[in-house]
Scaffold this active site. Structure first.
Site, PDB file in Angstrom:
ATOM      1  CD  GLU A 151      -2.983   1.096   2.249  1.00 45.00           C
ATOM      2  OE1 GLU A 151      -3.924   1.910   2.189  1.00 45.00           O
ATOM      3  OE2 GLU A 151      -2.894   0.213   3.131  1.00 45.00           O
ATOM      4  CD  GLU A 245      -8.138   1.257   5.103  1.00 41.81           C
ATOM      5  OE1 GLU A 245      -7.490   0.452   5.778  1.00 41.81           O
ATOM      6  OE2 GLU A 245      -7.628   1.989   4.231  1.00 41.81           O
TER       7      GLU A 245
END
Length: 287
Positions: A151, A245
């Site tokens: 990420e 998220e």
């Protein structure tokens, strides 16, 4: 075909919780996938992990595994003892996910989180250590039907790679179909000149996308350029998971770690927010 997921932490104040009740919840709210904390699962009994897998299978829900690597398990550390601790931890997690049927582990898989560059240290030294670690770990991932997603995080949370342009050569050097890029619209909003350009730059290396508004509200409640993001995803033929998220609750370890210092909603109905966001995301990014 793209799938739509959500991270369990939207509902919780703590990272270490029982994930089982969230499986049927996210199904009912309109999601295809549940992302849970892989680090928490390492401490579970094998039977409990398999129960989670069975519940997900019964509900038709995919599982994916998020990770915020701790400082004592930092695979980018110049300290060889810490780096080896991280490699052992990651190997155990990869094999664990393999026994659960495989899938994606995404997040700070290549470094600790959060972390700032110590004064006087070389950023490249950490990148080189991380590369050495990831080349070893990806072989284990290949043997266990696991994809390691790296990420790209913003400058306030990490320093190794803050843009897609930075991380792309790193992933290409690893050179495995079991290693990919995880972009996140929250982090991208801080670091990228253009979200669509970054997505197209990632191309086939983009294995998953975290989606959320600029202030981490659920998708559809902010100012992210979703139509342009959709066009970029279409242009690269992206068919992976889109995982919401959002974080809106102050308090607890989650609020502390994510820096939620105020109520983003007054008396929020979190389930309704999630369901409405799922409908918006599916309509805007998938259908």
């Amino acid at each position: 075909m793209r799938t739509l997921g959500i991270y369990y932490g939207f509902w919780t104040h703590d990272w270490d919780v029982d994930f089982l009740p969230f499986v049927s919840k996210v199904k009912e709210l309109g999601f295809d996938q549940l992302e849970v904390n892989g680090g928490t699962l390492v401490s579970w009994k094998e039977a409990d992990r398999l129960t989670l897998v069975e519940e997900a299978r019964k509900e038709g829900i995919l599982l994916s595994y998020g990770l915020g690597m701790t400082a004592e398990h930092d695979v980018s550390s110049p300290c060889e003892e810490i780096r080896q601790n991280g490699i052992r931890f990651m190997k155990d997690m990869i094999k664990m996910v393999g026994r659960m049927g495989g899938g994606m582990i995404g997040g700070s898989t290549y470094c600790s989180w959060p972390k700032q560059l110590p004064k006087g240290d070389s950023k490249k030294e950490y990148q080189d250590q991380s590369l050495k670690s990831m080349k070893e770990l990806v072989k284990v991932a290949e043997d266990n039907e696991v994809i390691l997603n790296l990420e790209v995080l913003n400058r306030f949370e990490q320093f190794l790679f803050n843009t897609c342009e930075e991380i792309l050569p790193f992933v290409e050097e690893i050179g495995s179909p079991n290693c990919g890029i995880l972009l996140d619209t929250f982090h991208m909003n801080i670091e990228e000149d253009s979200l669509p350009v970054a997505i197209q730059l990632a191309g086939s290396h983009l294995k998953a996308l975290h989606i959320g508004e600029t202030n981490r509200k659920p998708v559809g409640l902010g100012r992210q350029p979703w139509k342009e993001i959709r066009s970029a995803l279409d242009a690269i033929g992206f068919d992976g998971p889109l995982v919401e998220e959002p974080f809106v609750l102050p308090g607890g370890q989650v609020g502390q770690d994510i820096s939620v210092w105020r109520n983003l909603f007054d008396n929020p109905d979190l389930d309704k927010l999630a369901a409405d966001s799922a409908a918006f995301a599916r309509r805007t990014l998938i259908l």
